[in-house]
Design a protein around this motif. Structure first.
Motif, short mmCIF file in Angstrom:
data_model
loop_
_atom_site.label_atom_id
_atom_site.label_comp_id
_atom_site.label_asym_id
_atom_site.label_seq_id
_atom_site.Cartn_x
_atom_site.Cartn_y
_atom_site.Cartn_z
N ASP A 42 47.73 36.04 88.07
CA ASP A 42 46.37 36.16 87.52
C ASP A 42 46.22 37.28 86.49
OD1 ASP A 42 45.60 34.09 89.19
OD2 ASP A 42 45.12 35.46 90.84
N ARG A 43 47.31 37.99 86.21
CA ARG A 43 47.20 39.14 85.30
C ARG A 43 47.11 38.67 83.85
NH1 ARG A 43 51.71 43.56 85.99
NH2 ARG A 43 53.00 41.69 85.78
N GLN A 44 46.22 39.29 83.12
CA GLN A 44 46.07 39.02 81.69
C GLN A 44 46.62 40.19 80.89
OE1 GLN A 44 44.91 36.12 80.41
NE2 GLN A 44 44.74 35.36 82.52
N TRP A 45 47.51 39.88 79.96
CA TRP A 45 48.11 40.95 79.16
C TRP A 45 47.25 41.22 77.93
CZ3 TRP A 45 51.39 43.87 81.41
CH2 TRP A 45 52.30 43.36 82.34
N ASN A 46 46.70 42.42 77.86
CA ASN A 46 45.98 42.89 76.67
C ASN A 46 46.57 44.24 76.29
OD1 ASN A 46 44.73 44.86 78.42
ND2 ASN A 46 43.28 43.26 79.05
N ARG A 47 46.04 44.83 75.26
CA ARG A 47 46.62 46.08 74.77
C ARG A 47 46.59 47.17 75.84
NH1 ARG A 47 44.41 46.84 68.53
NH2 ARG A 47 45.45 44.97 67.66
N CYS A 51 59.58 40.00 79.25
CA CYS A 51 58.68 39.18 80.06
C CYS A 51 57.24 39.29 79.55
CB CYS A 51 58.77 39.62 81.52
SG CYS A 51 57.79 38.61 82.64
N ILE A 52 56.81 40.49 79.23
CA ILE A 52 55.46 40.68 78.70
C ILE A 52 55.30 39.91 77.40
CG2 ILE A 52 53.87 42.38 77.71
CD1 ILE A 52 54.99 44.41 79.73
N PHE A 53 56.29 40.03 76.51
CA PHE A 53 56.25 39.29 75.25
C PHE A 53 56.19 37.79 75.50
CE2 PHE A 53 58.67 36.92 72.05
CZ PHE A 53 57.95 37.22 70.90
N SER A 54 57.02 37.32 76.45
CA SER A 54 57.06 35.90 76.75
C SER A 54 55.73 35.40 77.29
CB SER A 54 58.18 35.61 77.76
OG SER A 54 58.18 34.26 78.15
N GLU A 55 55.14 36.13 78.23
CA GLU A 55 53.90 35.70 78.84
C GLU A 55 52.72 35.80 77.88
OE1 GLU A 55 53.16 37.62 82.53
OE2 GLU A 55 55.00 36.89 83.48
N ARG A 56 52.80 36.74 76.95
CA ARG A 56 51.66 36.93 76.04
C ARG A 56 51.69 35.99 74.85
NH1 ARG A 56 49.59 42.72 73.44
NH2 ARG A 56 47.57 41.93 72.74
N TYR A 57 52.89 35.69 74.35
CA TYR A 57 52.96 34.95 73.09
C TYR A 57 53.62 33.57 73.21
CZ TYR A 57 51.81 39.49 71.10
OH TYR A 57 51.18 40.68 70.81
N LYS A 82 53.89 31.58 76.19
CA LYS A 82 53.20 30.70 77.15
C LYS A 82 54.18 29.72 77.80
CE LYS A 82 49.36 32.67 75.93
NZ LYS A 82 48.69 33.63 76.82
N LYS A 83 54.09 28.43 77.42
CA LYS A 83 54.88 27.39 78.08
C LYS A 83 56.36 27.40 77.68
CE LYS A 83 50.93 24.24 78.53
NZ LYS A 83 50.40 22.87 78.21
N TRP A 84 56.72 28.22 76.70
CA TRP A 84 58.10 28.22 76.23
C TRP A 84 58.93 29.36 76.84
CZ3 TRP A 84 59.39 23.94 73.76
CH2 TRP A 84 58.39 23.23 73.12
N GLY A 85 58.39 29.99 77.86
CA GLY A 85 59.07 31.14 78.46
C GLY A 85 60.44 30.79 79.03
N ALA A 86 60.55 29.61 79.68
CA ALA A 86 61.83 29.22 80.28
C ALA A 86 62.89 29.01 79.20
CB ALA A 86 61.65 27.95 81.10
N LEU A 87 62.53 28.34 78.12
CA LEU A 87 63.48 28.13 77.03
C LEU A 87 63.89 29.45 76.41
CD1 LEU A 87 64.99 26.17 75.18
CD2 LEU A 87 62.94 26.05 73.74
N PHE A 88 62.94 30.35 76.24
CA PHE A 88 63.22 31.67 75.71
C PHE A 88 64.24 32.41 76.59
CE2 PHE A 88 61.99 36.26 75.64
CZ PHE A 88 62.36 36.54 74.33
N ALA A 89 64.05 32.33 77.91
CA ALA A 89 64.96 33.01 78.84
C ALA A 89 66.37 32.43 78.76
CB ALA A 89 64.42 32.89 80.27
N VAL A 90 66.47 31.11 78.67
CA VAL A 90 67.78 30.46 78.59
C VAL A 90 68.49 30.84 77.29
CG1 VAL A 90 68.96 28.24 78.41
CG2 VAL A 90 67.13 28.54 80.08
#
Length: 338
Positions: free
Chosen positions: A61-66, A121-127, A129-137
């Motif tokens: 439920d965490r929202q990443w903001n500045r 992880c912060i970058f992935s979750e903030r920018y 979104k749904k492509w986090g798994a591909l980014f990690a691989v």
């Protein structure tokens, strides 16, 4: 308000920390990093650590903001990076210190890489979104290939090579398991549903055994598949084991209390144990290997690892008695006296 600790998670962390010290005993003290079944533990030991780190870091439920990004990065830098460089300075004072800033950081690469994984992880979750798994691989495969082909293609890139070395880029292969931990945390109910099925866990067990028995190969593709699937199969089996038998690792049991306490002091043990490793025992390691008995190697290395962990915990306890040292060396928090 302090976060409520999960007992079997702390016990799992404690067990994994013992295996980390066990590995270093085999490598630095007994002179053979593959002795005592360490080649099997290698498949899941660090994946388990990074998986737990990702699992604990994830907050669905965490929202990443500045503000939240700045606060998190500041806290993680204080806890992960500052102690790492202090201990590295103690272990290798200048000018040797500057030669230890490459990929492995004189052995202290784990905390450095973990801090970078928080950022990724912060970058992935903030920018992404749904492509986090591909980014990690992609990150994991790129880092794996960089390590494999370093001497052939990347060693002579000058400043870029030094930059990638300082960033410990080759260790980013483990980001796959960190991300997997965040993924499991976000879909924990589904994860529990599937891991409660005997057929699923049987498939994971067979898969892990197959990875463990796989002979070493020159094939980069096969090597990465063993690394990735061996790690995932292994960490799921270990995590599920501790979850299913969580009652055995509760604080009311001596084993549970001991492993949980180790699990809450993993940073302390990791930072201190390099100073305590009895490296003068390598000749004894040669005699031990001459017996050709894996169980004996395992018991000797495990006994040494547990003894080193105990010494580390005693040292940590003494250091933490001083709030200034405890805060800056281990990131410990102390209640302010009125």
């Amino acid at each position: 308000m302090a976060k409520q600790r999960i007992e079997y998670i702390d016990a799992m962390r404690g067990t994994t920390m013992i295996l980390v010290v066990f590995s270093h005993v085999c490598n630095y003290c007994l002179g053979d990093k593959w002795m005592g079944y360490n080649d099997v533990f290698f498949l899941f030991r660090l994946p388990c650590f990074f998986f737990i780190s990702g699992w604990l870091f994830a907050q669905p439920d965490r929202q990443w903001n500045r503000v939240s990004v700045r606060a998190t990065v500041r806290h993680k830098f204080k806890v992960q990076i500052i102690p790492t460089f202090i201990f590295l300075l103690l272990l290798a004072p200048p000018p040797l210190f500057f030669s230890r800033l490459g990929a492995l950081k004189g052995g202290y690469w784990f905390t450095f890489a973990l801090f970078e994984f928080f950022l990724l992880c912060i970058f992935s979750e903030r920018y992404l979104k749904k492509w986090g798994a591909l980014f990690a691989v992609i990150i994991s495969i790129a880092a794996f290939c960089y390590d494999v082909f370093y001497n052939r293609y990347f060693a002579s890139m000058g400043l870029l090579t030094k930059a990638l070395g300082f960033l410990s880029f080759m260790t980013w292969r483990y980001y796959l398991f960190f991300f997997f931990g965040t993924f499991v945390k976000r879909h924990f109910d589904t994860f529990l549903k599937w891991t409660k099925k005997p057929i699923v866990m049987a498939i994971f067990a067979v898969g892990f055994i197959a990875m463990a028995l796989m002979p070493r190969t020159e094939s980069v593709t096969l090597s990465y598949l063993v690394f990735a699937f061996g790690g995932i199969f292994g960490l799921v089996l270990v995590f599920t084991f501790f979850r299913m038998f969580s009652a055995a690792f509760e604080k009311r049991h001596l084993l549970g209390r001991s492993l949980q306490y180790i699990g809450t002091r993993t940073l302390d043990i990791y930072l201190i144990h390099y100073f305590i490793l009895p490296r003068f025992l390598q000749p004894f390691g040669e005699q031990l290997r001459a017996y050709g008995c894996k169980p004996l190697e395992f018991l000797v290395a495990l006994g040494m690892a547990i003894l080193i962990v105990v010494v580390c915990l005693l040292t940590s306890y003494m250091i933490r008695l001083n709030p200034f040292l405890g805060h800056w060396l281990f990131g410990a928090k102390y209640e302010k006296r009125s």
